[in-house]
Design a protein around this motif. Structure first.
Motif, PDB file in Angstrom:
ATOM      1  N   LEU A  67      21.703 -20.581  -5.036  1.00  0.00           N
ATOM      2  CA  LEU A  67      21.596 -20.108  -3.755  1.00  0.00           C
ATOM      3  C   LEU A  67      21.336 -18.837  -4.186  1.00  0.00           C
ATOM      4  CD1 LEU A  67      22.917 -19.178  -1.295  1.00  0.00           C
ATOM      5  CD2 LEU A  67      25.445 -19.502  -1.890  1.00  0.00           C
ATOM      6  N   GLN A  68      22.322 -18.286  -6.102  1.00  0.00           N
ATOM      7  CA  GLN A  68      21.890 -17.781  -6.664  1.00  0.00           C
ATOM      8  C   GLN A  68      20.557 -17.107  -6.751  1.00  0.00           C
ATOM      9  OE1 GLN A  68      24.058 -19.201 -10.242  1.00  0.00           O
ATOM     10  NE2 GLN A  68      26.123 -18.056  -9.572  1.00  0.00           N
ATOM     11  N   ASP A  69      19.606 -18.411  -6.861  1.00  0.00           N
ATOM     12  CA  ASP A  69      18.260 -18.537  -6.662  1.00  0.00           C
ATOM     13  C   ASP A  69      17.794 -17.767  -5.444  1.00  0.00           C
ATOM     14  OD1 ASP A  69      18.461 -18.712 -10.012  1.00  0.00           O
ATOM     15  OD2 ASP A  69      17.341 -21.074  -9.177  1.00  0.00           O
ATOM     16  N   LEU A  70      18.258 -18.230  -4.819  1.00  0.00           N
ATOM     17  CA  LEU A  70      17.544 -17.836  -3.624  1.00  0.00           C
ATOM     18  C   LEU A  70      18.074 -16.459  -3.228  1.00  0.00           C
ATOM     19  CD1 LEU A  70      18.462 -20.533  -1.132  1.00  0.00           C
ATOM     20  CD2 LEU A  70      16.106 -20.477  -1.687  1.00  0.00           C
ATOM     21  N   VAL A  71      18.959 -15.904  -3.176  1.00  0.00           N
ATOM     22  CA  VAL A  71      20.071 -14.306  -2.876  1.00  0.00           C
ATOM     23  C   VAL A  71      18.731 -13.412  -3.811  1.00  0.00           C
ATOM     24  CG1 VAL A  71      21.625 -12.566  -3.171  1.00  0.00           C
ATOM     25  CG2 VAL A  71      22.150 -14.616  -2.394  1.00  0.00           C
ATOM     26  N   LEU A  72      18.625 -13.666  -5.272  1.00  0.00           N
ATOM     27  CA  LEU A  72      18.057 -13.283  -6.094  1.00  0.00           C
ATOM     28  C   LEU A  72      16.813 -12.585  -5.451  1.00  0.00           C
ATOM     29  CD1 LEU A  72      17.859 -11.178  -9.141  1.00  0.00           C
ATOM     30  CD2 LEU A  72      17.239 -13.745  -9.425  1.00  0.00           C
ATOM     31  N   THR A  73      15.790 -14.000  -5.565  1.00  0.00           N
ATOM     32  CA  THR A  73      14.295 -13.297  -4.684  1.00  0.00           C
ATOM     33  C   THR A  73      14.246 -13.325  -3.394  1.00  0.00           C
ATOM     34  OG1 THR A  73      14.361 -16.412  -5.562  1.00  0.00           O
ATOM     35  CG2 THR A  73      12.329 -15.476  -3.594  1.00  0.00           C
ATOM     36  N   ALA A  74      15.812 -12.813  -2.831  1.00  0.00           N
ATOM     37  CA  ALA A  74      15.642 -12.201  -1.256  1.00  0.00           C
ATOM     38  C   ALA A  74      15.281 -10.219  -1.259  1.00  0.00           C
ATOM     39  CB  ALA A  74      16.673 -12.931  -0.396  1.00  0.00           C
ATOM     40  N   ILE A  75      16.643 -10.501  -2.551  1.00  0.00           N
ATOM     41  CA  ILE A  75      16.547  -9.215  -2.824  1.00  0.00           C
ATOM     42  C   ILE A  75      15.517  -8.734  -3.447  1.00  0.00           C
ATOM     43  CG2 ILE A  75      17.847  -7.695  -4.344  1.00  0.00           C
ATOM     44  CD1 ILE A  75      20.181  -9.324  -4.554  1.00  0.00           C
ATOM     45  N   ASN A  76      14.477  -8.952  -4.565  1.00  0.00           N
ATOM     46  CA  ASN A  76      13.799  -8.356  -5.142  1.00  0.00           C
ATOM     47  C   ASN A  76      12.807  -8.449  -3.863  1.00  0.00           C
ATOM     48  OD1 ASN A  76      14.288  -8.489  -7.833  1.00  0.00           O
ATOM     49  ND2 ASN A  76      14.575 -10.443  -8.189  1.00  0.00           N
ATOM     50  N   ASP A  77      12.367  -9.116  -3.139  1.00  0.00           N
ATOM     51  CA  ASP A  77      11.454  -9.195  -2.012  1.00  0.00           C
ATOM     52  C   ASP A  77      11.485  -8.288  -1.392  1.00  0.00           C
ATOM     53  OD1 ASP A  77       9.319 -10.075   0.002  1.00  0.00           O
ATOM     54  OD2 ASP A  77      10.841 -11.114   1.180  1.00  0.00           O
ATOM     55  N   ALA A  78      13.295  -7.474  -0.918  1.00  0.00           N
ATOM     56  CA  ALA A  78      13.427  -6.914   0.325  1.00  0.00           C
ATOM     57  C   ALA A  78      13.485  -5.379  -0.794  1.00  0.00           C
ATOM     58  CB  ALA A  78      14.836  -6.879   0.475  1.00  0.00           C
ATOM     59  N   MET A  79      13.174  -5.431  -2.003  1.00  0.00           N
ATOM     60  CA  MET A  79      13.175  -4.456  -3.095  1.00  0.00           C
ATOM     61  C   MET A  79      11.592  -4.049  -3.362  1.00  0.00           C
ATOM     62  SD  MET A  79      15.949  -2.650  -4.110  1.00  0.00           S
ATOM     63  CE  MET A  79      17.785  -3.219  -4.127  1.00  0.00           C
ATOM     64  N   THR A  80      11.090  -4.791  -3.184  1.00  0.00           N
ATOM     65  CA  THR A  80       8.985  -5.028  -3.587  1.00  0.00           C
ATOM     66  C   THR A  80       9.403  -4.059  -2.524  1.00  0.00           C
ATOM     67  OG1 THR A  80       9.336  -6.266  -5.533  1.00  0.00           O
ATOM     68  CG2 THR A  80       7.186  -6.042  -3.898  1.00  0.00           C
ATOM     69  N   LYS A  81       9.210  -4.215  -1.035  1.00  0.00           N
ATOM     70  CA  LYS A  81       8.694  -4.047   0.821  1.00  0.00           C
ATOM     71  C   LYS A  81       9.619  -1.912   0.411  1.00  0.00           C
ATOM     72  CE  LYS A  81       8.894  -7.728   2.561  1.00  0.00           C
ATOM     73  NZ  LYS A  81       9.128  -8.918   3.767  1.00  0.00           N
ATOM     74  N   ALA A  82      11.108  -2.099  -0.156  1.00  0.00           N
ATOM     75  CA  ALA A  82      11.657  -0.676  -0.491  1.00  0.00           C
ATOM     76  C   ALA A  82      11.000   0.761  -0.606  1.00  0.00           C
ATOM     77  CB  ALA A  82      12.890  -0.962  -0.379  1.00  0.00           C
ATOM     78  N   GLU A  83       9.626  -0.207  -1.884  1.00  0.00           N
ATOM     79  CA  GLU A  83       9.668   0.812  -2.589  1.00  0.00           C
ATOM     80  C   GLU A  83       8.352   0.934  -2.264  1.00  0.00           C
ATOM     81  OE1 GLU A  83       7.841   2.497  -6.454  1.00  0.00           O
ATOM     82  OE2 GLU A  83      10.277   1.507  -6.044  1.00  0.00           O
ATOM     83  N   GLU A  84       7.598  -0.179  -0.982  1.00  0.00           N
ATOM     84  CA  GLU A  84       6.555  -0.317  -0.865  1.00  0.00           C
ATOM     85  C   GLU A  84       6.645   1.086   0.479  1.00  0.00           C
ATOM     86  OE1 GLU A  84       5.021  -3.898   0.480  1.00  0.00           O
ATOM     87  OE2 GLU A  84       4.625  -4.511  -1.316  1.00  0.00           O
ATOM     88  N   LEU A  85       7.818   1.135   1.146  1.00  0.00           N
ATOM     89  CA  LEU A  85       7.870   2.287   2.099  1.00  0.00           C
ATOM     90  C   LEU A  85       8.322   3.579   1.498  1.00  0.00           C
ATOM     91  CD1 LEU A  85       8.476   2.737   5.033  1.00  0.00           C
ATOM     92  CD2 LEU A  85      11.097   2.107   4.025  1.00  0.00           C
ATOM     93  N   ALA A  86       8.667   3.358   0.300  1.00  0.00           N
ATOM     94  CA  ALA A  86       8.782   5.070  -0.210  1.00  0.00           C
ATOM     95  C   ALA A  86       8.074   5.404  -0.461  1.00  0.00           C
ATOM     96  CB  ALA A  86       9.965   4.871  -1.932  1.00  0.00           C
ATOM     97  N   ASN A  87       7.138   4.193  -0.505  1.00  0.00           N
ATOM     98  CA  ASN A  87       6.124   5.181  -1.129  1.00  0.00           C
ATOM     99  C   ASN A  87       4.671   5.930  -0.503  1.00  0.00           C
ATOM    100  OD1 ASN A  87       6.080   4.819  -4.483  1.00  0.00           O
ATOM    101  ND2 ASN A  87       5.169   2.661  -4.107  1.00  0.00           N
ATOM    102  N   LYS A  88       4.375   5.155   0.504  1.00  0.00           N
ATOM    103  CA  LYS A  88       4.130   5.472   1.748  1.00  0.00           C
ATOM    104  C   LYS A  88       4.184   6.506   2.765  1.00  0.00           C
ATOM    105  CE  LYS A  88       3.220   3.670   6.339  1.00  0.00           C
ATOM    106  NZ  LYS A  88       3.359   1.901   7.514  1.00  0.00           N
ATOM    107  N   GLU A  89       5.419   6.500   2.072  1.00  0.00           N
ATOM    108  CA  GLU A  89       6.080   8.078   3.087  1.00  0.00           C
ATOM    109  C   GLU A  89       5.809   9.207   2.581  1.00  0.00           C
ATOM    110  OE1 GLU A  89       7.230   7.873   6.556  1.00  0.00           O
ATOM    111  OE2 GLU A  89       6.650   6.482   6.371  1.00  0.00           O
ATOM    112  N   MET A  90       6.082   8.690   1.054  1.00  0.00           N
ATOM    113  CA  MET A  90       5.968  10.097  -0.083  1.00  0.00           C
ATOM    114  C   MET A  90       4.369  10.200  -0.163  1.00  0.00           C
ATOM    115  SD  MET A  90       8.657  11.540  -0.744  1.00  0.00           S
ATOM    116  CE  MET A  90      10.457  11.737  -0.973  1.00  0.00           C
ATOM    117  N   GLY A  91       3.531   9.156   0.002  1.00  0.00           N
ATOM    118  CA  GLY A  91       2.953  10.003  -0.366  1.00  0.00           C
ATOM    119  C   GLY A  91       1.457  10.349   0.505  1.00  0.00           C
ATOM    120  N   ARG A  92       2.803  10.244   2.001  1.00  0.00           N
ATOM    121  CA  ARG A  92       2.764  11.973   2.947  1.00  0.00           C
ATOM    122  C   ARG A  92       1.956  13.315   2.017  1.00  0.00           C
ATOM    123  NH1 ARG A  92       5.206   8.731   8.320  1.00  0.00           N
ATOM    124  NH2 ARG A  92       4.023   6.591   8.214  1.00  0.00           N
ATOM    125  N   LEU A  93       3.223  13.225   1.535  1.00  0.00           N
ATOM    126  CA  LEU A  93       3.305  14.601   1.558  1.00  0.00           C
ATOM    127  C   LEU A  93       2.443  15.052   0.089  1.00  0.00           C
ATOM    128  CD1 LEU A  93       7.495  14.107   1.242  1.00  0.00           C
ATOM    129  CD2 LEU A  93       5.504  15.124   3.342  1.00  0.00           C
TER     130      LEU A  93
END
Length: 103
Positions: A67-93
């Motif tokens: 369960l700990q591994d699953l939570v860690l994997t899900a957090i890392n997956d979400a953080m990667t997607k959040a980083e991509e979202l931020a880069n995309k939005e800021m990249g427009r500027l």
């Protein structure tokens, strides 16, 4: 001197747009999952974890480590997607130019 004033106005406008974009990122979210969706983590565009969902079938008292591994994997997956979202939005500027330390 006129060019300098115009450049300063452009910088100020860009700063205002960046602040607005950062505020908007707080309202957007991405989802990271693990274990075929038994663990889901929601992260906003400012990389803050807002929710963790764990389905009952993911909970095995004899295998807490899994369960700990699953939570860690899900957090890392979400953080990667959040980083991509931020880069995309800021990249427009910035016109796609990556400015170090900007985000």
């Amino acid at each position: 001197m006129n060019n300098m004033n115009q450049m300063m106005k452009q910088v100020k406008k860009m700063q205002e747009q960046m602040l607005k974009t950062q505020e908007e990122l707080a309202t957007k979210s991405v989802e990271g999952t693990a274990g075929g969706g038994v663990v889901t983590v929601i992260v906003n565009g400012q990389k803050k974890v807002t929710s963790i969902l764990i389905k009952p079938e993911a909970v095995d008292p004899d295998d807490v480590e899994m369960l700990q591994d699953l939570v860690l994997t899900a957090i890392n997956d979400a953080m990667t997607k959040a980083e991509e979202l931020a880069n995309k939005e800021m990249g427009r500027l910035t016109g796609g130019v990556n400015i170090p330390g900007l985000f």
